[in-house]
Motif scaffolding. Structure first.
Motif, PDB file in Angstrom:
ATOM      1  N   VAL A   1      49.122  28.846  59.533  1.00  0.00           N
ATOM      2  CA  VAL A   1      48.270  28.626  58.367  1.00  0.00           C
ATOM      3  C   VAL A   1      49.054  27.849  57.318  1.00  0.00           C
ATOM      4  O   VAL A   1      50.257  28.053  57.144  1.00  0.00           O
ATOM      5  CB  VAL A   1      47.763  29.969  57.805  1.00  0.00           C
ATOM      6  CG1 VAL A   1      48.906  30.836  57.330  1.00  0.00           C
ATOM      7  CG2 VAL A   1      46.757  29.768  56.691  1.00  0.00           C
TER       8      VAL A   1
ATOM      9  N   TRP B   1      43.755  31.445  62.762  1.00  0.00           N
ATOM     10  CA  TRP B   1      44.442  30.923  61.596  1.00  0.00           C
ATOM     11  C   TRP B   1      45.070  29.558  61.818  1.00  0.00           C
ATOM     12  O   TRP B   1      45.243  28.788  60.868  1.00  0.00           O
ATOM     13  CB  TRP B   1      45.529  31.904  61.147  1.00  0.00           C
ATOM     14  CG  TRP B   1      44.999  33.177  60.575  1.00  0.00           C
ATOM     15  CD1 TRP B   1      45.057  34.423  61.128  1.00  0.00           C
ATOM     16  CD2 TRP B   1      44.314  33.336  59.323  1.00  0.00           C
ATOM     17  NE1 TRP B   1      44.448  35.337  60.314  1.00  0.00           N
ATOM     18  CE2 TRP B   1      43.983  34.710  59.200  1.00  0.00           C
ATOM     19  CE3 TRP B   1      43.950  32.453  58.303  1.00  0.00           C
ATOM     20  CZ2 TRP B   1      43.316  35.214  58.087  1.00  0.00           C
ATOM     21  CZ3 TRP B   1      43.276  32.961  57.196  1.00  0.00           C
ATOM     22  CH2 TRP B   1      42.967  34.315  57.108  1.00  0.00           C
TER      23      TRP B   1
ATOM     24  N   LEU C   1      50.800  37.833  58.114  1.00  0.00           N
ATOM     25  CA  LEU C   1      50.511  36.881  59.188  1.00  0.00           C
ATOM     26  C   LEU C   1      51.796  36.319  59.777  1.00  0.00           C
ATOM     27  O   LEU C   1      51.909  36.100  60.977  1.00  0.00           O
ATOM     28  CB  LEU C   1      49.635  35.738  58.667  1.00  0.00           C
ATOM     29  CG  LEU C   1      48.209  36.090  58.256  1.00  0.00           C
ATOM     30  CD1 LEU C   1      47.505  34.867  57.684  1.00  0.00           C
ATOM     31  CD2 LEU C   1      47.433  36.642  59.452  1.00  0.00           C
TER      32      LEU C   1
ATOM     33  N   THR D   1      44.546  26.271  59.674  1.00  0.00           N
ATOM     34  CA  THR D   1      43.705  26.562  58.519  1.00  0.00           C
ATOM     35  C   THR D   1      44.459  26.241  57.232  1.00  0.00           C
ATOM     36  O   THR D   1      45.647  26.530  57.107  1.00  0.00           O
ATOM     37  CB  THR D   1      43.291  28.045  58.506  1.00  0.00           C
ATOM     38  OG1 THR D   1      42.601  28.343  59.719  1.00  0.00           O
ATOM     39  CG2 THR D   1      42.382  28.352  57.327  1.00  0.00           C
TER      40      THR D   1
END
Length: 214
Positions: free
Chosen positions: A88, A49, A82, A52
């Protein structure tokens, strides 16, 4: 449109495997009920991640915590799980203001001038053949200069990425589930005149469960 069809007993699991193989860095997420199971799987998957950027293909013009918010669904099933250390970057569409121009400016800031090229756009398929918030016979289908437009719908106004943006993506992934989508999926595979069939990304994959497969 030429698409690769994958029929799987568990479409969400197959879609998660697809993302793990692609490892996209810029993703336009889909809303609705079908992607929910995918996001729940991705929340615990070994996906890289960090760095991203997550955008949205469409959004209802509602508050971010509204039950109909695509962002709200993705936050509950993915972002919140997350946590902030995942690295992210999430770019929600401005549902509360319905500001199409503002989201277009954000896309230009991230991708530069011209059409943004997403590594992956995740798409659903409506029973009427719509995808994102591009519905049959809606003027938004013919938009060629704007990246994001506002669409009037009976429930809420919406924001949606336009067909040129969806078709510029390196990969488009349609996630289709349920017997109610079987006829629409058959039309998509036949390249019938439905909005979803107008998406001509560099690579198009359709992952369907066994109930939806024609």
């Amino acid at each position: 449109m030429t698409a690769n069809l994958v029929v799987a007993p568990d479409a969400a699991a197959a879609a998660a495997d697809h993302l793990l193989a692609l490892r996209p860095r810029t993703i336009a997420l889909a809303g609705g009920s079908t992607p929910r199971a995918l996001y729940e799987r991705l929340a615990t998957a070994p996906f890289p991640w960090a760095g991203t950027d997550l955008f949205f293909g469409d959004e209802r013009c509602v508050a971010l915590d509204h039950p109909d918010s695509n962002y709200g669904m993705a936050r509950a099933t993915l972002f919140a799980k997350l946590g902030p250390d995942a690295g992210v970057r999430v770019h929600p569409m401005p549902g509360p203001t319905c500001d199409a121009e503002g989201y277009e400016r954000l896309l230009h800031q991230r991708f530069g001038p011209g059409l943004p090229v997403f590594d992956l756009v995740l798409l659903g398929l409506g029973a009427d053949g719509h995808t994102a918030s591009l519905f049959p016979h809606d003027p938004a289908l013919e938009e060629r200069s704007r990246l994001v437009v506002r669409v009037q719908r009976p429930d809420h106004p919406r924001l949606t990425l336009t067909l040129p943006v969806l078709s510029a993506a390196r990969n488009a992934l349609f996630l289709v589930a349920g017997a109610g989508k079987r006829h629409a999926l058959a039309r998509l595979l036949a390249a019938d005149d439905i909005p979803a069939a107008r998406v001509t990304a560099q690579s198009v994959t359709i992952i369907a469960d066994e109930d939806a497969a024609p």
